[in-house]
Every structure is written in C-alpha cells, then in structure tokens.
Scaffold this active site. Structure first.
Site, short mmCIF file in Angstrom:
data_model
loop_
_atom_site.label_atom_id
_atom_site.label_comp_id
_atom_site.label_asym_id
_atom_site.label_seq_id
_atom_site.Cartn_x
_atom_site.Cartn_y
_atom_site.Cartn_z
N HIS A 163 0.85 -1.20 0.00
CA HIS A 163 0.00 0.00 0.00
C HIS A 163 0.88 1.25 0.00
O HIS A 163 0.68 2.16 -0.81
CB HIS A 163 -0.93 0.00 1.22
N HIS B 177 15.75 12.65 11.61
CA HIS B 177 14.63 12.80 12.55
C HIS B 177 13.67 11.62 12.43
O HIS B 177 12.77 11.48 13.25
CB HIS B 177 13.91 14.15 12.38
N HIS B 178 13.86 10.78 11.42
CA HIS B 178 13.08 9.54 11.34
C HIS B 178 13.68 8.46 12.23
O HIS B 178 13.15 7.37 12.31
CB HIS B 178 13.02 9.04 9.90
N HIS C 251 13.65 11.56 3.10
CA HIS C 251 13.07 12.83 3.50
C HIS C 251 12.87 13.80 2.33
O HIS C 251 11.79 14.35 2.19
CB HIS C 251 13.77 13.48 4.68
N SER D 232 12.92 5.85 -14.23
CA SER D 232 11.80 6.65 -14.75
C SER D 232 11.78 8.03 -14.11
O SER D 232 11.65 9.05 -14.80
CB SER D 232 10.50 5.90 -14.48
N SER D 233 11.93 8.08 -12.78
CA SER D 233 11.86 9.37 -12.09
C SER D 233 13.00 10.28 -12.49
O SER D 233 12.80 11.49 -12.66
CB SER D 233 11.91 9.17 -10.57
N LYS E 130 4.72 30.09 3.62
CA LYS E 130 3.77 29.70 2.56
C LYS E 130 2.34 29.81 3.04
O LYS E 130 1.49 30.42 2.38
CB LYS E 130 4.06 28.27 2.11
N TYR F 250 9.23 15.79 0.33
CA TYR F 250 9.01 17.10 -0.30
C TYR F 250 8.78 16.97 -1.79
O TYR F 250 8.11 17.81 -2.39
CB TYR F 250 10.18 18.03 0.03
N ARG G 75 2.02 1.22 15.08
CA ARG G 75 1.62 1.06 13.68
C ARG G 75 2.08 -0.30 13.16
O ARG G 75 2.90 -0.97 13.78
CB ARG G 75 2.23 2.18 12.83
N SER H 258 -0.94 27.48 -4.95
CA SER H 258 -0.55 28.86 -5.25
C SER H 258 -1.10 29.33 -6.58
O SER H 258 -1.09 30.53 -6.87
CB SER H 258 0.97 29.01 -5.26
N GLU I 244 12.25 12.90 -0.50
CA GLU I 244 11.12 12.28 -1.19
C GLU I 244 9.79 12.83 -0.68
O GLU I 244 8.85 13.04 -1.45
CB GLU I 244 11.19 10.75 -0.99
N ASP J 237 6.36 21.72 -26.27
CA ASP J 237 6.34 20.37 -25.70
C ASP J 237 7.40 20.32 -24.60
O ASP J 237 8.05 21.33 -24.32
CB ASP J 237 6.65 19.31 -26.77
N THR K 64 7.78 26.94 5.65
CA THR K 64 6.44 26.41 5.47
C THR K 64 5.41 27.39 6.02
O THR K 64 4.35 27.61 5.41
CB THR K 64 6.30 25.05 6.18
N TRP L 162 7.04 -0.09 3.91
CA TRP L 162 7.49 0.59 2.67
C TRP L 162 8.91 1.11 2.83
O TRP L 162 9.57 1.43 1.85
CB TRP L 162 6.53 1.72 2.29
#
Lengths: 299, 535
Positions: free
Chosen positions: B79, B311-312, B262, B178-179, B340, B266, B459, B277, B264, B108, B337, B150
């Site tokens: 998931h 921090h993870h 991390h 791909s990315s 924003k 963002y 979790r 925006s 990722e 294009d 943040t 994951w």
C-alpha cells in the site's frame, strides 16, 4: 512541425521508448530470477542448474542493445538531415549535465557509506562513545581499525596498497583526460588526423585501465583474500571500484562509438553534442577515480 | 517510419493528432503523456486504496478476522509503496507534463521521447510489484510479497526478506530510472524552453515548485538506487553493508534510505504548494501575496530537506550532537512552510472570494496540510518523539500531509484544469458530493489516529489491545466512506473524458491568469508552435 516554427523541433512519435521499457522489464525479472537461482543466501556459490532467468536476462540485454541501436540510429539520421537546432542542442547539453549530477549523487551515497563505516560503525563496534557494553557483549575481541582487516566475526583479509597498480591507473586516467582534451580541441579546430590519433590513444588508455583493474581484482581475490565476502572493507572496495569500472566501461564504449562516427565524418565544429557529452562523462569518471584513489586506496 | 511519412502529408496548420493505439504507445506529445500519467496514477490510487481497505477491514475489530498477519504485513508494505511511487508521484508528473509547457509557452517537453520512456517504464515496474502481491494472494501467502514496510529496513529486507524482495529491488530500480529521466526532462524544459520574455521570476509558482522538485528527484533517486543495490548484494553476494558481523551496520541502511526518504516527502508535497498557489489567487481574484518569498521558501524547504533525514531515526540511537542537529534543522523547516501558509491566507485577505470546486479543495488543503505540519513539528521534538515513534500518531501525521495534503491538491488541480484538458466543465453536483464526502470522511479516518497513537497503539500491527477498539471502528468506517467517495471522482473523470457536460471556454475561471488560459479548451494537440511573447 519544424516547418511551422522558426525555433522549435518536436520529434516524431517513436516506438523505441516503449521497446526500451520492455527491455528493462525483461532485464529486471530475468536478473531477479537468475540471481536467486545462481546464488545462495549469504554466500556466493554458483549452482549451474538450468533456469529460465538467465535466458530472459540475456534476451533483455540483447533487446535493450537493439533498441538503443535503433533509437540512436533515428536520432543520428535526424541530426544529419539538419532537423536538430540550437534549442535542442541546448536541451541535450543540459540533460547530460543533470544526468552526470545524478551519477555524482549515486557515488555520493557509496562514499557516504564508506565514511559512515570508517568513522562511526567501526569505532562503535570497538567500544567508542557509549558503546563499551556493546563491544563487551557482542565481540569483545574485536579491534577497531581501518582498513578493516579482521571483521567482528573473524574473517580476515589483506589491504590493497595504493602505490602499485592503483597509482599507475591514476596516471593512466589523468593522461587519458589530457589526450581526450587534445582530441576535442582538434575537433574544434578541424584537424582530423590529430583528432583520430588522440581519440584512439584515449580509447586504448581506457582499455588499458580496465585490464589493469581486472588484473587487480584477480590479485585481490587470489592473493590478498580481499573479496566481496571479506567484510565491510571488501564490500566497499568492490562497490566503489566496481561501479567506477562499470562507468569507465560505459565511457569507453561511448568513446568507441564516437571514434567510428568520427571516421564516418559525422561531427562538425558546430554540431558534435554526443562527442562533447562523452568527453564530459569521461572527465567525470576521472574525477570520481581521484576521490576513490585517495579515500579507498591511499588514506 | 510510416508515421513520419504520414505526417509530412499534412503539415498544414490543422495538426492532425495520430490515431489509435500508436498515439498512446509511441507518443511524443506532452499532453498525451500527461494524460497517460494521470490515468495510470489514478488506477494505482485505486489499487493502493483497495489495499488500505484490506488493512482497515482487518483493524475494524480487535482480533484476527479477514487476513492472516503475514498478508497484513504485505498489504501495509505494498500500500505504501504503491501510493508513494505509483499514485502521488506519477500524478504530479502528469500535471507537470500537461501544464509546464502550457504555462511557460513551450511547444512540448524538451526531450519528448525520453518523456515517453519515463512513463512507459512505470506500468512494467508496477506489474512486477503487483505481480508479487497477486502471486501471494492466490498462492496462499507462498511466495510472500514484500512484507517489511514501505521503508524496507535491513535486516528485515535483507536477511529476512522473502524471495520477492529481489523483484521488488529491481522494480525500484526501474521506478528510479523513470523518475530521474522525468525530472531531468522537467529541469531542461523549464531552463531551456521558456518563451521569450518569460523570465524565471515571472514563471507561475507551479513551474517553480516543480523545478525544485525535479532537482530533488535527480539528487536523491540515485541514492535510493545505491541503497537497494547494497541490499541486493547483501542478500546474494555476501557483502556486509548492513551486517554488523562483517563490520557493517543495519543503521547505515536507515541513514541512506532516509537521505533519500526525506527529500522524497518534499518531492510529493512541493508540486502541491504550486497547485494551491495557482488556485487561491484565481478564486480570490488577487495576485499571489509574496511571490518572491514563495520561491525562496520553496527553495529553502528543498535545501533543508537534505539535512533533516535522521529525525526519522531518533529512537534508533545516535550521538547527542547528531540528535540535536537534526531536531533543530527539522524545526527550522517550519519557518519557510509558515511563510507559505501565511502567504496563502494573505492572498485571500480582502479578496473577492468565490468557492468553486478547485477553491474548496485548495482551502481544505491549506487547513488540513497545516494540521499535518503541526503534528510534524511535534514529532520533530526528540524527547516526545520517543513516545510517538512508530505509533498511529505518525500514521496520522503523514496521512494528513499526504492524503488531505498532496492528494487533495491533486484533486484541486484536476477540477481546476479538467476544463482545459477535456473541454468540458467537471460535473458540479458529483464534484460537490465528492468534495464534502471526502472532507468529512478523511477527518473521521485520520483524526482519531492521533488519539490512539498518543495512547500508544503501534503502527503496522494486525491486531491491537482492546482499549483501542472504539476509535479503530470509527477509523475503519471513515476509511470505507473515503474509499467509496472516490468512486464519485471516477464518475467525474469519465464524464469529462466522454465530453459529457457544459462546454468550457478558453478561460473558464473568472480570475485565472496564465498562458494556459490563452489557448482554447480543450487544448489543441499542439500549442505554442511559435512561442508567444510575454510582456
């Protein structure tokens, strides 16, 4: 489209991207199966029983080579018929620069692992910081050192010295970067003979580097006991030098393709993006090697 | 080659689109490829959502009812992977494909064939990943699909990983290729294909946020490739990267993974900032407040994202200096943040607000994303993180930023630009139903997770203590409600694709600005063949 626009070129639709995806798909499932069937968990014993993975992998690789051949054939054809313009050439250049940046980050991860192992893991396993009890309870006989010649569980290896083959290889790569620059300059000023000569010398130097690397691996495996299984030092040694070697191989192939395109007279003073990209790539692998020589072999 | 010949027969101004299957398989058209990305990500959203419902069905009541714990682990793992790599990322890439050339006046993407390659890798990569799940589901759990979460921490994914881990590793390699290609394409398009007069500081903020996102992708996807390659060799070739017995360390895996992971996060949220925006100024009928500060804030967030990864890992153990560094750096992110959120609110201040569907989603985004941001600030505090770590509080936090954040903004973008894509207005009745049902259910689904998490429910477990039973029942009700509500969006999209609905004008939203509204709706197959001039 090109007729309608003074500025832009949008290429025609093409089957090769889809074919390339199919190629990657075959390589992925073939490689996963092949690796599983031919290795055992945690050890490197090859089992030679027949599996489908190797055939799918082989088919995928061939498929991919064919796809790239046809894709680039189309692109070269379009370039030679003058469809490419300044705009597209700029896109190619910037794209190549960002691709090289992504490669830098890949090697960055490997170098980061090296520093983490050397500066943190090994001292901690030896009891540094607040890890005295970890050391005492897990592997009390373990001594922190770098390069790690005896692992916590007792595997041993000898260290690959810096000032034999690796130093020679460093010299070879630096010289090859110089000869390539001479060739590039010859292309720009239009001295075809010098271009062919120095392009050839660069390719030979690349091949020479690669054969010395092969010899060094043989030496490592058979005389030093330095293998992939020899603990973190061996893992990092072969990862860094191995991925660098793969990149030198790709760079050499690019230079060889350029060599034949030079012989066919494809490149002009103004239009030689692929040549330039190959040269950038070659300088990039050269710089990676310099870092590698310092932190993997020397210090 | 027939395509080339056919093309030269009618190089008049009508620009006939290619027909049939080849149009989609061999495309070099940014709009078609964008459409492919969007439909693909929507399909993945449904598949990943179905897996979430399997999880919630099991967790509706304490005890084991629906699946066995082994399969439950595979569901939580796949998931997450599908939602991150299959739903959110391709959706924003699809939006980038459609909108960036239109917004900067380019014909294009810069490298259209590579663009098509970026897309077509994805269905094959996910065939591998989902194939592993199907084999597991129909093979009674044997062979097992990836089951290590994951984040695929070593040694769960190395020494203890099931056989399908190798397939997973190679499919991650494919997604990475791909990315990276997609991101390079975006960067080059933005830097090299802008119409004359479109200076960097005139670009719509969506283009800016995507440029910075693409930079993050090029920087961190190779690191992920390095991590999974080390996993592969640890599993099969005897290397010791993540094995302390050989002088490695499983914690090394977490460092490399989160150095990717991390940024990722963002990568998934920055395009949303761009979308919001674009939408809020339109429906407030004012210019975006503090455009330049938005650009700098986005860049700051991106740069800071490289120095907050651990921090993870507060509970994993690291030197105190490291812990403090990562804690303060993380809290620092709340400054840009906050800039924003302030700017969005200031844009609305004394504006002529109307609340069409895109605006509703954008407002929900601002409020709910801020909720997720604040719980993130709580998690950044090392001492309290020891209590929150690996509880449902974390699950609540990242679902607030990713579901009611990223995914809500993608819905906002879809309702905002569907008129441009399809030429018809999205059905308002269905859209309102979709919005209100999603808004209520998403909060019923994720808000109580804060409570059970603070109370200590871990979790990734298939069962829980009886004290958590009531909240979990409500959470599951919210989950099924939210899941079923998304079928309304299927209906909205299908109606638009079938051109059923009110015809859209070139500029269907009154206050909207930007080049994309200067071309007809639906946008013709080729736009800006001759670059527009921006004053």
């Amino acid at each position: 489209m090109a007729e309608n626009s003074s500025k832009y070129y949008v290429p025609e639709s093409s089957p090769w991207p889809l074919f390339g995806s199919i190629g990657l798909f075959l390589i992925a499932i073939g490689a996963a199966n092949f690796i599983q069937q031919s290795t055992q968990f945690g050890q490197n014993t090859l089992r030679a029983d027949g599996t489908w993975g190797q055939y799918v992998l082989m088919a995928g690789v061939l498929w991919m080579i064919a796809t790239m051949f046809f894709w680039w054939r189309d692109t070269i054809k379009e370039s030679l018929t003058g469809l490419h313009n300044e705009q597209l050439s700029g896109s190619y250049r910037q794209g190549m620069i960002w691709f090289i940046f992504s490669e830098v980050m890949f090697f960055g991860a490997l170098f980061g692992a090296l520093f983490y192992a050397r500066w943190l893991i090994i001292p901690w396993l030896g009891g540094a910081g607040n890890n005295a009890m970890t050391h005492e309870l897990l592997w009390p006989g373990f001594q922190a050192m770098w390069p790690l010649t005896t692992t916590p569980d007792g595997r041993t290896t000898q260290v690959m010295g810096a000032w034999g083959l690796p130093a020679i290889n460093t010299a070879i790569l630096i010289v090859s970067s110089i000869t390539l620059t001479i060739a590039h300059h010859a292309l720009i000023v239009g001295e075809r003979g010098r271009l062919i000569l120095f392009q050839g010398i660069t390719i030979l130097l690349g091949l020479f580097f690669l054969s010395l690397q092969v010899y060094e691996y043989y030496h490592a495996y058979h005389e030093l006991g330095l293998t992939l299984e020899a603990g973190i030092y061996g893992s990092l040694f072969f990862f860094l030098t191995g991925f660098h070697g793969i990149h030198v191989t790709m760079g050499t192939l690019m230079l060889i393709v350029c060599f034949f395109r030079i012989l066919k007279g494809h490149f002009t003073k103004e239009n030689h993006f692929v040549y330039e990209a190959s040269a950038w790539y070659w300088h990039f692998v050269d710089v990676v090697w310099l870092f590698l020589f310092v932190v993997v072999y020397w210090l | 080659m027939t395509a080339v010949a056919a093309h030269h027969d009618h190089h008049d101004d009508h620009h006939h689109a290619p027909h049939g299957l080849k149009r989609w398989l061999f495309s070099t058209n940014h709009k078609d490829i964008g459409t492919l990305y969007l439909w693909f990500s929507f399909a993945m959203f449904m598949v990943g959502g179905f897996m979430a419902l399997v999880i919630r069905a099991e967790l509706m009541y304490p005890g084991m009812q629906v699946v066995d714990p082994e399969f439950f682990n595979q569901m939580t793992t796949v998931h997450g992977l599908i939602m991150v790599f299959g739903a959110v990322m391709p959706a924003t890439v699809g939006l980038a494909n459609w909108m960036i050339p239109l917004m900067i006046g380019a014909p294009d993407m810069a490298l259209p064939r590579m663009n098509n390659w970026s897309f077509w890798i994805l269905p094959f990569a996910f065939t591998i990943l989902i194939g592993a799940v199907l084999m597991s589901a129909f093979g009674d759990g044997n062979p097992s699909a990836p089951n290590f979460g994951w984040t695929f921490y070593a040694p769960l994914s190395t020494k203890y990983g099931p056989a399908s881990t190798d397939l997973f590793i190679l499919s991650v390699h494919m997604m990475g290729i791909s990315s990276i290609m997609g991101a390079i394409n975006v960067i080059v398009t933005v830097l090299n294909m802008r119409a004359p007069g479109m200076t960097m500081m005139k670009m719509p903020l969506f283009v800016w946020t995507w440029l910075i996102t693409a930079f993050l992708l090029v920087a961190v996807m190779p690191v992920l490739a390095g991590a999974v390659t080390m996993m592969l060799t640890d599993r099969h070739f005897g290397t010791s990267f993540f094995d302390a017995a050989g002088g490695g360390d499983p914690v090394l895996f977490q460092h490399i993974f989160w150095f990717f992971g991390h940024p990722e996060v963002y990568i998934m949220i920055l395009p949303s900032f761009g979308i919001v925006s674009a939408i809020i100024p339109t429906f407030a009928r004012k210019h975006l407040f503090g455009y330049a500060s938005m650009v700098y804030a986005t860049a700051s967030i991106a740069l800071l994202s490289f120095v907050v990864w651990a921090h993870h890992m507060f509970t994993v153990g690291m030197p105190l200096a490291g812990t403090l560094f990562f804690m303060y750096m993380t809290m620092l992110i709340s400054v840009p943040t906050g800039v924003k959120v302030f700017n969005w609110v200031a844009t609305m201040w004394r504006g002529s607000l109307t609340f069409e569907l895109p605006m509703k989603w954008a407002l929900a985004f601002v409020v709910l994303f801020t909720c997720g941001g604040l719980s993130g600030l709580m998690l950044a505090l090392t001492p309290v993180d020891f209590q929150y770590h690996d509880t449902y509080f974390v699950v609540a936090h990242f679902h607030y930023v990713l579901v009611s954040g990223a995914i809500f903004s993608i819905f906002a973008a879809a309702y905002y630009w569907l008129p441009k894509w399809s030429g018809v207005m999205p059905n308002t009745f269905l859209g309102e139903l979709h919005f209100w049902n999603s808004l209520l259910s998403v909060n019923l689904l994720f808000f109580p997770m804060h409570f059970v998490g603070l109370a200590g429910m871990p979790r990734r477990y298939a069962d829980y203590a009886l004290q958590f039973a009531d909240y979990n029942w409500w959470i599951s009700v919210g989950a099924f409600w939210f899941g079923i509500s998304q079928l309304l969006f299927v209906a909205v999209c299908v109606l638009c694709a079938m051109k059923k609905g009110k015809k859209a004008e070139a500029a269907p939203w009154e206050g909207a600005e930007g080049l994309e509204w200067t071309v007809p709706s639906p946008a013709p197959f080729h736009t800006f063949d001759t670059p527009p001039v921006i004053k």
